[in-house]
Design a protein around this motif. Structure first.
Motif, PDB file in Angstrom:
ATOM      1  N   THR A  80       0.829  -1.205   0.000  1.00  0.00           N
ATOM      2  CA  THR A  80       0.000   0.000   0.000  1.00  0.00           C
ATOM      3  C   THR A  80       0.865   1.258   0.000  1.00  0.00           C
ATOM      4  O   THR A  80       0.392   2.340  -0.337  1.00  0.00           O
ATOM      5  N   THR A  81       2.121   1.110   0.357  1.00  0.00           N
ATOM      6  CA  THR A  81       2.984   2.270   0.566  1.00  0.00           C
ATOM      7  C   THR A  81       3.434   2.910  -0.735  1.00  0.00           C
ATOM      8  O   THR A  81       3.655   4.120  -0.795  1.00  0.00           O
ATOM      9  N   GLN A  82       3.582   2.130  -1.788  1.00  0.00           N
ATOM     10  CA  GLN A  82       4.159   2.650  -3.038  1.00  0.00           C
ATOM     11  C   GLN A  82       3.413   3.866  -3.555  1.00  0.00           C
ATOM     12  O   GLN A  82       4.002   4.921  -3.807  1.00  0.00           O
ATOM     13  N   GLN A  83       2.113   3.738  -3.701  1.00  0.00           N
ATOM     14  CA  GLN A  83       1.333   4.839  -4.253  1.00  0.00           C
ATOM     15  C   GLN A  83       1.224   5.999  -3.268  1.00  0.00           C
ATOM     16  O   GLN A  83       1.170   7.162  -3.675  1.00  0.00           O
ATOM     17  N   VAL A  84       1.192   5.690  -1.969  1.00  0.00           N
ATOM     18  CA  VAL A  84       1.161   6.759  -0.969  1.00  0.00           C
ATOM     19  C   VAL A  84       2.421   7.609  -1.079  1.00  0.00           C
ATOM     20  O   VAL A  84       2.363   8.849  -1.156  1.00  0.00           O
ATOM     21  N   ALA A  86       4.516   7.840  -3.581  1.00  0.00           N
ATOM     22  CA  ALA A  86       4.575   8.503  -4.890  1.00  0.00           C
ATOM     23  C   ALA A  86       3.761   9.791  -4.891  1.00  0.00           C
ATOM     24  O   ALA A  86       4.062  10.723  -5.653  1.00  0.00           O
ATOM     25  N   GLY A  87       2.752   9.877  -4.016  1.00  0.00           N
ATOM     26  CA  GLY A  87       1.905  11.057  -3.965  1.00  0.00           C
ATOM     27  C   GLY A  87       2.330  12.101  -2.951  1.00  0.00           C
ATOM     28  O   GLY A  87       1.698  13.159  -2.857  1.00  0.00           O
ATOM     29  N   ASP A 100       8.105  -2.199   0.473  1.00  0.00           N
ATOM     30  CA  ASP A 100       7.807  -1.772  -0.890  1.00  0.00           C
ATOM     31  C   ASP A 100       8.980  -1.221  -1.674  1.00  0.00           C
ATOM     32  O   ASP A 100       8.926  -1.174  -2.906  1.00  0.00           O
ATOM     33  N   HIS A 117       5.542  -3.715  -9.321  1.00  0.00           N
ATOM     34  CA  HIS A 117       5.799  -2.524  -8.517  1.00  0.00           C
ATOM     35  C   HIS A 117       5.040  -1.348  -9.108  1.00  0.00           C
ATOM     36  O   HIS A 117       5.030  -1.135 -10.318  1.00  0.00           O
ATOM     37  N   ALA A 118       4.401  -0.565  -8.241  1.00  0.00           N
ATOM     38  CA  ALA A 118       3.515   0.509  -8.708  1.00  0.00           C
ATOM     39  C   ALA A 118       4.178   1.877  -8.717  1.00  0.00           C
ATOM     40  O   ALA A 118       3.532   2.872  -9.059  1.00  0.00           O
ATOM     41  N   ALA A 119       5.453   1.955  -8.333  1.00  0.00           N
ATOM     42  CA  ALA A 119       6.130   3.261  -8.301  1.00  0.00           C
ATOM     43  C   ALA A 119       7.600   3.078  -8.660  1.00  0.00           C
ATOM     44  O   ALA A 119       8.503   3.407  -7.879  1.00  0.00           O
ATOM     45  N   GLN A 123      11.189   4.084  -6.840  1.00  0.00           N
ATOM     46  CA  GLN A 123      12.064   3.003  -6.402  1.00  0.00           C
ATOM     47  C   GLN A 123      13.523   3.286  -6.754  1.00  0.00           C
ATOM     48  O   GLN A 123      14.437   2.961  -5.988  1.00  0.00           O
TER      49      GLN A 123
END
Length: 342
Positions: A80-84, A86-87, A100, A117-119, A123
């Motif tokens: 859940t941390t990746q998108q948080v 990134a924002g 993450d 991986h979403a970010a 990374q």
């Protein structure tokens, strides 16, 4: 100078541990705390042991004003941390306690965590947070990725030995015992007192544990060739602590000398006299890691035992140690608390 701090995911064990440690930190002030399901609550309701502290009320992440915040700890669940992150504002320093951003290769992340991986762009700037081995990179970092607690314990026992060339890289076995707080605070049937107390069990055996991704990444980088270890963790019926027993091929005295030399100047790493072994009771509630070495009855083999507190040196204490470097503070600030005993 006092730095303004936010903690995302403050209602979990690592979030509470961050608060406990920052409470006596000479240069940090907590100005924002987030939670999801517990937003709107006071920390005293969530963790009564913190009721003596004057803390901000828990809020949703989107309700935090990051403009006046110097550093943010992210103690959110994996994936859940990746998108948080990134924002979050680009100028904000971040220490992430989730998994993450630990693995540099996005393909390795997908292999071990089962999703892309979403970010990936974020990374690329993450620095691996094993403080004693990435100190200078951490000082200059915007984003530091905290290690896994099991991965940290194993690396403290093994990294200097790979660097010194004193062990057989194809014969490394890590048998690890972990306290139940490492499984997090969510409700799980197998963590009920009636089902956990009075017994123990291995989990993620046979090369399935996600922290193997960190061992593969870090050990192979040091050796300059692929290094794979055998690793079996066990869940133990105690709250805090990790004990890793590492079986190695190499001269025990050389192994002890390599560890003692590498950690001689480290404030939180203690190598015991040769033949002495540590216990989890020696480090509970502290940011210390103790390491012992003994020889085996079979010539040319040795046993290394490393212990640390999974919530402190393995996670939140490590995070504050890294944050101190990122903020230009004394590395040991807020972290020299003695272990709790008995």
């Amino acid at each position: 100078m006092t730095h303004r701090i936010a903690i995302l995911g403050a209602s979990g064990y690592t979030g509470a541990e961050l608060i406990r440690l920052i409470a006596t930190h000479p240069g940090m002030e907590i100005v924002a705390l987030s939670a999801d399901r517990k937003a709107g609550m006071e920390m005293a309701e969530v963790f009564p042991f913190l009721r003596h502290l004057d803390l901000p009320r828990l809020v949703k992440i989107e309700d935090i004003d990051f403009s006046g915040i110097d550093l943010c700890f992210c103690a959110l669940p994996h994936a859940t941390t990746q998108q948080v992150i990134a924002g979050l504002p680009r100028g904000l320093k971040i220490v992430d306690l989730s998994a993450d951003f630990r693995l540099r290769d996005p393909a390795a992340y997908e292999k071990w965590y089962g999703q892309p991986h979403a970010a990936i762009e974020v990374q690329k700037e993450a620095v691996y947070g094993l403080t004693e081995f990435y100190r200078e990179e951490i000082r200059a970092a915007r984003l530091v990725a905290g290690t896994g607690c099991n991965a940290a314990t194993g690396q403290y026992a093994i990294r200097p030995l790979i660097e010194a060339g004193v062990i057989d890289l194809d014969n490394i076995v890590i048998d690890l015992k972990a306290g139940v707080s490492g499984a997090g605070r969510s409700l799980k049937e197998n963590l009920l007192h009636a089902e956990l107390s009075g017994g123990t069990h291995s989990y993620s055996a046979g090369g399935k544990h996600r922290h193997l991704g960190e061992f593969d990444q870090e050990f192979s980088k040091i050796a300059g060739r692929p290094v794979q270890v055998q690793f079996t963790p066990h869940l133990m019926p105690f709250n805090r602590g990790i004990l890793a027993t590492v079986y190695l091929r190499g001269a025990a005295q050389d192994i002890h000398a390599a560890l003692a030399s590498r950690y001689a100047a480290e404030p939180f790493l203690r190598v015991l006299p040769f033949g002495a072994l540590p216990s989890t009771r020696d480090i509970a509630g502290s940011n210390f890691c103790h390491i012992g070495v003994i020889g085996d009855r079979i010539p040319g083999r040795a046993v290394v035992v490393a212990v640390l507190d999974n919530l402190c040196k393995g996670s939140s204490g490590q995070a504050i140690q890294n944050a101190n470097l990122m903020l230009g503070a004394e590395e040991t600030a807020g972290l020299m608390l003695a272990p709790v005993f008995p």
